[in-house]
Design a protein around this motif. Structure first.
Motif, mmCIF file in Angstrom:
data_model
loop_
_atom_site.group_PDB
_atom_site.id
_atom_site.type_symbol
_atom_site.label_atom_id
_atom_site.label_comp_id
_atom_site.label_asym_id
_atom_site.label_seq_id
_atom_site.Cartn_x
_atom_site.Cartn_y
_atom_site.Cartn_z
ATOM 1 N N ALA A 61 0.852 -1.192 0.000
ATOM 2 C CA ALA A 61 0.000 0.000 0.000
ATOM 3 C C ALA A 61 0.888 1.242 0.000
ATOM 4 O O ALA A 61 1.819 1.370 0.793
ATOM 5 N N ILE A 62 0.585 2.182 -0.902
ATOM 6 C CA ILE A 62 1.370 3.399 -1.068
ATOM 7 C C ILE A 62 0.456 4.606 -0.913
ATOM 8 O O ILE A 62 -0.666 4.619 -1.425
ATOM 9 N N LYS A 63 0.933 5.609 -0.208
ATOM 10 C CA LYS A 63 0.238 6.892 -0.141
ATOM 11 C C LYS A 63 1.247 7.982 -0.444
ATOM 12 O O LYS A 63 2.329 8.016 0.150
ATOM 13 N N GLU A 64 0.926 8.867 -1.389
ATOM 14 C CA GLU A 64 1.810 9.967 -1.745
ATOM 15 C C GLU A 64 1.316 11.277 -1.133
ATOM 16 O O GLU A 64 0.120 11.579 -1.176
ATOM 17 N N LEU A 65 2.261 12.033 -0.576
ATOM 18 C CA LEU A 65 2.009 13.391 -0.109
ATOM 19 C C LEU A 65 2.923 14.307 -0.914
ATOM 20 O O LEU A 65 4.035 14.620 -0.498
ATOM 21 N N PRO A 66 2.490 14.726 -2.101
ATOM 22 C CA PRO A 66 3.364 15.546 -2.941
ATOM 23 C C PRO A 66 3.298 17.014 -2.558
ATOM 24 O O PRO A 66 2.466 17.431 -1.752
ATOM 25 N N GLY A 67 4.210 17.794 -3.137
ATOM 26 C CA GLY A 67 4.120 19.236 -3.023
ATOM 27 C C GLY A 67 4.923 19.857 -1.913
ATOM 28 O O GLY A 67 4.616 20.953 -1.454
ATOM 29 N N GLN A 79 -2.795 14.296 8.635
ATOM 30 C CA GLN A 79 -3.443 13.321 9.513
ATOM 31 C C GLN A 79 -4.432 12.465 8.733
ATOM 32 O O GLN A 79 -4.468 11.236 8.888
ATOM 33 N N VAL A 80 -5.217 13.104 7.882
ATOM 34 C CA VAL A 80 -6.187 12.367 7.068
ATOM 35 C C VAL A 80 -5.461 11.398 6.141
ATOM 36 O O VAL A 80 -5.872 10.235 5.980
ATOM 37 N N GLY A 81 -4.369 11.849 5.529
ATOM 38 C CA GLY A 81 -3.621 10.993 4.613
ATOM 39 C C GLY A 81 -3.055 9.768 5.298
ATOM 40 O O GLY A 81 -3.170 8.646 4.801
ATOM 41 N N ILE A 82 -2.444 9.960 6.464
ATOM 42 C CA ILE A 82 -1.868 8.834 7.198
ATOM 43 C C ILE A 82 -2.966 7.901 7.702
ATOM 44 O O ILE A 82 -2.864 6.674 7.579
ATOM 45 N N ASN A 83 -4.017 8.475 8.255
ATOM 46 C CA ASN A 83 -5.100 7.640 8.772
ATOM 47 C C ASN A 83 -5.761 6.822 7.677
ATOM 48 O O ASN A 83 -6.124 5.653 7.881
ATOM 49 N N ASN A 88 -6.934 1.653 5.395
ATOM 50 C CA ASN A 88 -7.123 0.819 4.200
ATOM 51 C C ASN A 88 -6.165 -0.363 4.163
ATOM 52 O O ASN A 88 -6.531 -1.469 3.775
ATOM 53 N N ALA A 89 -4.917 -0.127 4.566
ATOM 54 C CA ALA A 89 -3.906 -1.182 4.458
ATOM 55 C C ALA A 89 -3.785 -2.025 5.716
ATOM 56 O O ALA A 89 -3.383 -3.186 5.655
ATOM 57 N N GLN A 222 -0.619 20.451 -1.198
ATOM 58 C CA GLN A 222 -1.615 19.498 -1.635
ATOM 59 C C GLN A 222 -1.350 18.152 -0.988
ATOM 60 O O GLN A 222 -0.222 17.827 -0.632
ATOM 61 N N ILE A 223 -2.393 17.367 -0.842
ATOM 62 C CA ILE A 223 -2.270 16.097 -0.151
ATOM 63 C C ILE A 223 -2.450 14.913 -1.095
ATOM 64 O O ILE A 223 -2.137 13.797 -0.763
ATOM 65 N N GLU A 224 -2.947 15.139 -2.287
ATOM 66 C CA GLU A 224 -3.143 14.076 -3.254
ATOM 67 C C GLU A 224 -2.343 14.370 -4.514
ATOM 68 O O GLU A 224 -2.153 15.523 -4.886
ATOM 69 N N ALA A 225 -1.876 13.306 -5.178
ATOM 70 C CA ALA A 225 -1.185 13.479 -6.445
ATOM 71 C C ALA A 225 -2.150 14.072 -7.465
ATOM 72 O O ALA A 225 -3.331 13.745 -7.504
ATOM 73 N N VAL A 226 -1.635 14.966 -8.294
ATOM 74 C CA VAL A 226 -2.469 15.668 -9.256
ATOM 75 C C VAL A 226 -2.979 14.713 -10.333
ATOM 76 O O VAL A 226 -2.329 13.728 -10.674
ATOM 77 N N GLN A 227 -4.158 14.986 -10.850
ATOM 78 C CA GLN A 227 -4.731 14.232 -11.954
ATOM 79 C C GLN A 227 -5.201 15.207 -13.020
ATOM 80 O O GLN A 227 -5.513 16.369 -12.722
#
Length: 329
Positions: A61-67, A79-83, A88-89, A222-227
């Motif tokens: 499981a991977i979570k990116e915190l870019p920027g 906190q939301v990203g880590i939680n 999930n994982a 930003q907390i999510e990778a751009v799309q």
């Protein structure tokens, strides 16, 4: 009711740009206990995000915190990203790879205090260095580099296969001066699993750190990778931290690059760091350049056409973008 996740063994794997953090994490993932689930949080300087695509091939499981540095991002978002990653994982261990030009003391402080102190069981911080840079004032006098040494519970010389005896002697002197809990000399990021369970050193509130107070507001949060939005062919995002400027491009997945042209362009470009995962007319490739030393490897699955470039100074991103676009088929 979902059981609360608490006290997940967690390690920060840090080091300056291009020292081999992602390679080291890949090594750890390949040698982790077969019965354990691990997760990785990747905090990249660039806003597009490349490392997550490299690590995801290992099936964790991977979570990116870019920027930019995660300690400069909104606390609630981190906190939301880590939680979300932990929920999930539900991993048995979490590895955190901060950006090489972030504020590691502040990251450790952030992760050892509420709300993370009940969720994460912080273990040893592992700092990788390239011994060839120890006598270079450009590294030795850099604030980020010095902080990474300051927080090292385990100090590891990576790329020793490319070092001479003088480089390794300088590293030995550094270990003698710093007295970390453990140290080692490795190639290809071959960290020892046992290092992960060494304890995190106690740190005083003085480590609240001077660098964090001077973090530039130009670094993104930003907390999510751009799309891409529907109909977009590409998007470009820039950021800056001190003397380092970063720019990333995300190209539509249906686009293809001329391999010969893009390889030539990225190899010739003068930059501190270049990372790219691209679809080309000759297949799918990962490009990884550290101060002009370009490494190219094939990729198992089609990437999302991402490029990240970090340059010291004030680059002409419009000129570089024009050159990149000229490599499209």
């Amino acid at each position: 009711m979902v059981e609360l996740i608490q006290h997940i063994p967690t390690n920060v794997i840090t080091g300056f740009l291009g020292v081999g953090k992602t390679t080291a994490i890949l090594h750890l993932l390949k040698h982790k206990p077969a019965t354990e689930r691990w997760a990785v949080l990747v905090n990249e300087f660039g806003q597009i995000g490349i490392d997550g695509q490299i690590l995801e091939q290992e099936g964790v499981a991977i979570k990116e915190l870019p920027g930019g540095c995660m300690c400069c991002a909104a606390g609630v978002s981190v906190q939301v990203g880590i939680n979300a990653l932990l929920a999930n994982a539900r991993p048995d261990r979490l590895l955190i790879e901060p950006t090489g030009i972030g504020h590691p003391k502040q990251i450790i402080r952030q992760l050892t205090r509420p709300p993370f102190d009940q969720t994460l069981d912080m273990r040893a911080c592992i700092t990788l260095i390239d011994p060839r840079h120890l006598d270079n004032p450009r590294y030795r006098e850099n604030e980020y580099y010095r902080e990474q040494l300051d927080i090292a519970d385990v100090l590891v010389a990576n790329k020793v296969d490319q070092c001479n005896d003088a480089d390794l002697a300088t590293f030995a002197q550094l270990v003698e001066t710093r007295q970390p809990r453990a140290s080692g000399q490795v190639s290809q990021g071959q960290l020892e699993l046992a290092w992960l369970d060494l304890p995190l050193a106690e740190r005083q509130d003085a480590d609240r750190s001077l660098l964090h107070a001077r973090a530039t507001p130009e670094v993104g949060t930003q907390i999510e990778a751009v799309q891409l939005d529907a109909g977009e062919s590409w998007r470009r995002l820039e950021n800056r931290s001190g003397e380092f400027a970063g720019c990333g491009w995300l190209f539509a997945e249906q686009l293809r690059f001329d391999y010969r042209k893009i390889n030539s362009l990225l190899t010739a470009l003068s930059a501190e760091r270049i990372k790219a995962a691209l679809r080309t007319d000759q297949g799918n490739y990962l490009f990884n350049s550290i101060e002009g030393d370009m490494q190219v490897s094939t990729r198992k699955t089609p990437p999302q056409n991402r490029i990240e470039i970090i340059i010291q100074g004030d680059p002409d991103w419009n000129k570089i973008e024009g050159a990149l676009l000229s490599c499209l088929i």
